[in-house]
Design a protein around this motif. Structure first.
Motif, short mmCIF file in Angstrom:
data_model
loop_
_atom_site.label_atom_id
_atom_site.label_comp_id
_atom_site.label_asym_id
_atom_site.label_seq_id
_atom_site.Cartn_x
_atom_site.Cartn_y
_atom_site.Cartn_z
N GLU A 55 42.45 31.24 42.03
CA GLU A 55 41.17 30.83 41.46
C GLU A 55 40.65 31.91 40.50
N GLY A 56 40.89 33.15 40.87
CA GLY A 56 40.49 34.25 39.98
C GLY A 56 41.22 34.20 38.66
N ALA A 57 42.47 33.84 38.70
CA ALA A 57 43.26 33.79 37.47
C ALA A 57 42.84 32.63 36.57
N ARG A 58 42.11 31.69 37.13
CA ARG A 58 41.55 30.57 36.35
C ARG A 58 40.25 30.97 35.66
N SER A 59 39.64 32.02 36.14
CA SER A 59 38.32 32.41 35.66
C SER A 59 38.36 32.87 34.21
N SER B 102 42.59 32.66 46.58
CA SER B 102 41.55 33.50 45.97
C SER B 102 42.06 34.11 44.66
N MET B 103 43.26 34.65 44.68
CA MET B 103 43.83 35.23 43.46
C MET B 103 44.06 34.16 42.38
#
Lengths: 395, 395, 395
Positions: free
Chosen positions: A364-368, A361-362
């Motif tokens: 994927e968030g850092a890819r956002s 989750s973290m």
């Protein structure tokens, strides 16, 4: 966006694979314990940035690390995660054979004698990677000039804690090994490991064993008292306990920590996971605490009275990594009598599985495109330490 | 190869992700209905270009759209496709908490008081995306300056058709939701939707419900007669029916269309899929027709006497998209009594599955080095409309 | 690193997809046999560099090769790996129809008459790829100027070997077809095929059928004797046997080779895999040998007394390829009576599965940053020939 201490890493740092690779060329990283390959010609394979390596216990007793590729037609030499080589390391493709001690090419099948006797032959030895041992733990480095001074210093500091585990006149063996491929950036897995603020809601079972503040250095008064009592007990027993916490420039942290009352080992029921006690506890009572060791960039290791549990993470690419877990026990411990798999593995398999979702989750968030580094709270101080350390050594 | 009206899109347009993203920053796109989140704190998640968003029904009755990322360590806030938040939106990682009305950061776990009281705290609110409601339908836009004038105009035009569904003194709920990940370029899915020339061979069951020419505007004489009779009937019943077909610059199309004789709802057997009639049909007889709405860039919605079926497509990347289907019914309808899943979902699950193969095939074809845009026939006029519209608004 | 004859290919050559594509534009490659599509309108699909093609037996008896894409909206024309078209090739999307003889657009559904009568209509014929037939084998080439002189010369040379299989007054049919997707670079699969030094440890069952030295040209004395006896026998029977081995510039190799005593066909038990003998063996005794044909860049074909087994490899991308295997038998042979699937397919399915692991291993090795080309031994001479040939024709 520039990095700012006290905040998460910027996205361009997180996704910079070259920066990650530089770090692994400059620092020692954990790749297992002597107890993972206790027998001669025993090996353990690992992967890093798409390459395969294996550590091998030589016939001369030295453990070395090799690239898992034959020089002839680039085939994989050892296929299993862990196992034992024949008298020589033999490529399964055309049976080229290499010396398990130093990796020299011993037999080049079908090649003419003039090749076997020539200097060229020497160019086809196995590629060896620097490997060092400290406290029975094994550390590799991908660079040509690994920082030997750093591991010398660490060896000296951790010796009072780890030596009692190595000099008790007996050896170790690996009871179990587990590989978890995580679809997440390796940095996120390490940052997640460096704080326990997520534990309250995400590791409810693990928290029965430990006071969460033991992991982040921001101790609660209750924990201070528990710690104080434990330290007196450890002094009585002659067990080193002084915390060597991460300093801004430091690669590691080591100390003895109390577990909750009644917990004799890292198990959900508090019972021993192996009946054969190890190191300083052999022939004595088990201790309700752990000797814990954390290394930047990639591991956390817990020595208890009856086993050593290692967890170590290696990046496969910028968005994928492998988390290896190994359970090391007394060499005389017998499966089914002294220990059993489900009971021994439960805590780390459950805890790591809980973390996998958070790390993904973290990551994927850092890819956002909406990502921006958030602030770390005081009990997340070792996240800040890790990020500071990473920025310093990887640029 | 340059775009030419009346032909398919050139390959360099089809695979230009930046161009796709510009379109979704300039235009409103469908993201569900009020009936998808009828209760306070109900949410529905969707994905677009690798980002996750969710629409949330606030405690104040307003529906908003947020980026599904916590400002602390970028974890996902809501994990399920659809569900209901607690009193506050709480991050599952470290329990940071946000206001379900506006997304403000309410509680930053473990952070010191000086942070909570500082202005910096405000920087960590949830990121909100523009959202508008028209005809109970919800439309989002990724850009900072969404075209409010366009949705104002559309609201006015569709009101005579959709208002009767919203003012009957009762609400709606979602009966079922389906997500289909399609390994195809989103443009191909939309172009496939905009014509029914493929229906004769590929949607044999669907064609029992509709005359294919109803979907492409090139009416057959038989259909003209059927339509004429239906329009007289709709006039009698006071139901708006005039077709507002896509014009070259227009984003949407709406009209009432007759179904085949005996078909009271969109079901393969012609029977109602829900026994509780909705909107203008509450307490009346069901009507053998649909109120149908198509929006560029991404939806087709059918209002019948007993339910509203929405289909909407969002690009995940240039070669992957998600097709969401929702079945909205009267809030008092009871599963197992008034409706059942298999019967209700059948038409769209079957039809969409038939389309998936075609869309993948077209998409793979558009990747081929042999690809060149082919000509659209007259009954494929809305494909041409869609391509013209896309070229105008995305460049 | 520059290429050096006698060593493996450099990594930058191995992973250069453009170089690979150039090779397939300059050379003929194997795409099946006439026996794969014996009936009119029979087709066989194959993939190359992400594109789909199919060979089709026209109503006029000519076999042609087409790109598997409709000119209208780029949908796939034939969906199955192998099958039979209707009277016309009809696109499953909107039913555009094409001539199975030349690929001309015959019917453009829904298009106005002025289109159907215009010159533009001709631009939407199927794209045809050069195809040639030699020894009943089919060869395609992606370039606009295929080397017709090379296939003319090859046709002449192989005729004495293959003609006896084609003029016996009867036809063939395909008994079975198998597709194996290999996650490996196509070059590694070919290099693996060009030597038998890996056979001793990796193809233990296959080696019961053949002397390994028969495959690499470095004959053992025992094999020389076996070969000598066989050649006398072939002379008696009037069977051409002289080896045309790969020369540095040559695309192919052909010869008759003896099998082990008692092996009447390529089967693990030595028994015939089909009871209806073919070509020169029809009405005679089976022969303990094979007529074997290898073509650079992509095939190995074995003609025995009762069937023809073809193996051919096509790159899908630089790290993935498809290995197709076809078993061709007498057209009158009946499944369940004259042959059965498991018995017929066993040798190649087992052997190819054994090779898949080796090819993946070599391919992953060639991706490694530690990779360097290794030396080929004398019995790996055809690996050197293949690499020399590849370097000469693909740059």
């Amino acid at each position: 966006m520039a990095y700012k201490t006290g905040y998460g890493l910027p996205a361009d740092v997180i996704w910079d694979r070259a920066q990650m690779e530089r770090l692994f060329e400059r620092k020692w990283f954990f790749v297992g314990m002597r107890g993972d390959v206790p027998k001669k010609r025993g090996y353990l394979k690992f992967e890093l940035f798409g390459e395969e390596y294996f550590i091998l216990h030589g016939n001369d007793g030295v453990i070395r690390c090799f690239v898992n590729r034959c020089a002839h037609q680039s085939a994989r030499l050892v296929n299993d995660r862990t196992g034992r080589c024949a008298a020589r390391i033999i490529c399964p493709n055309h049976q080229w054979a290499f010396d398990p001690n130093g990796g020299a090419l011993i037999h080049a099948s079908h090649m003419p004698d003039r090749f076997k006797q020539s200097d060229e032959c020497k160019h086809y030895s196995l590629t060896e990677i620097p490997l060092r041992e400290a406290g029975m733990m094994l550390f590799a480095c991908l660079g040509d000039e690994p920082p030997h001074d750093e591991i010398d210093r660490m060896t000296e500091i951790i010796a009072p804690y780890t030596d009692p585990f190595s000099n008790a006149g007996h050896g170790y063996k690996r009871a179990y090994f587990h590989t978890e491929i995580i679809e997440a950036n390796w940095l996120m897995v390490m940052i997640n490991n460096r704080e326990c603020c997520h534990c309250a809601q995400n590791h409810k079972d693990l928290l029965k064993l430990f006071d969460p503040s033991s992991f982040n250095g921001a101790f609660t008064p209750e924990y201070e008292m528990l710690l104080c009592q434990a330290q007196a007990r450890w002094d009585d027993k002659g067990l080193a306990w002084k915390e060597q916490a991460f300093e801004p420039d430091e690669n590691f942290r080591i100390a003895r920590y109390p577990m909750a009352a009644g917990f004799k080992s890292i198990s959900f029921d508090g019972e021993l996971v192996s009946q054969k006690l190890i190191g300083p506890f052999a022939g004595r009572q088990p201790e309700e605490g752990t000797l814990s060791f954390w290394l930047n960039p990639n591991c956390w290791v817990h020595f208890t009275s009856d086993h050593i549990a290692t967890n170590w993470v290696l990046p496969l690419s910028e968005n994928r990594c492998a988390l290896y877990t190994s359970w090391i026990v007394h060499e005389d411990a017998v499966e089914g009598e002294d220990y059993n798999e489900a009971h021994m593995k439960d805590v780390w398999l459950v805890t790591n599985a809980e973390d996998v979702g958070l790390c993904m989750s973290m990551s994927e968030g850092a890819r956002s495109k909406y990502y921006k580094p958030g602030p770390f709270s005081p009990p997340e101080q070792f996240c800040t330490q890790f990020c500071d350390w990473y920025m310093k050594h990887s640029q």
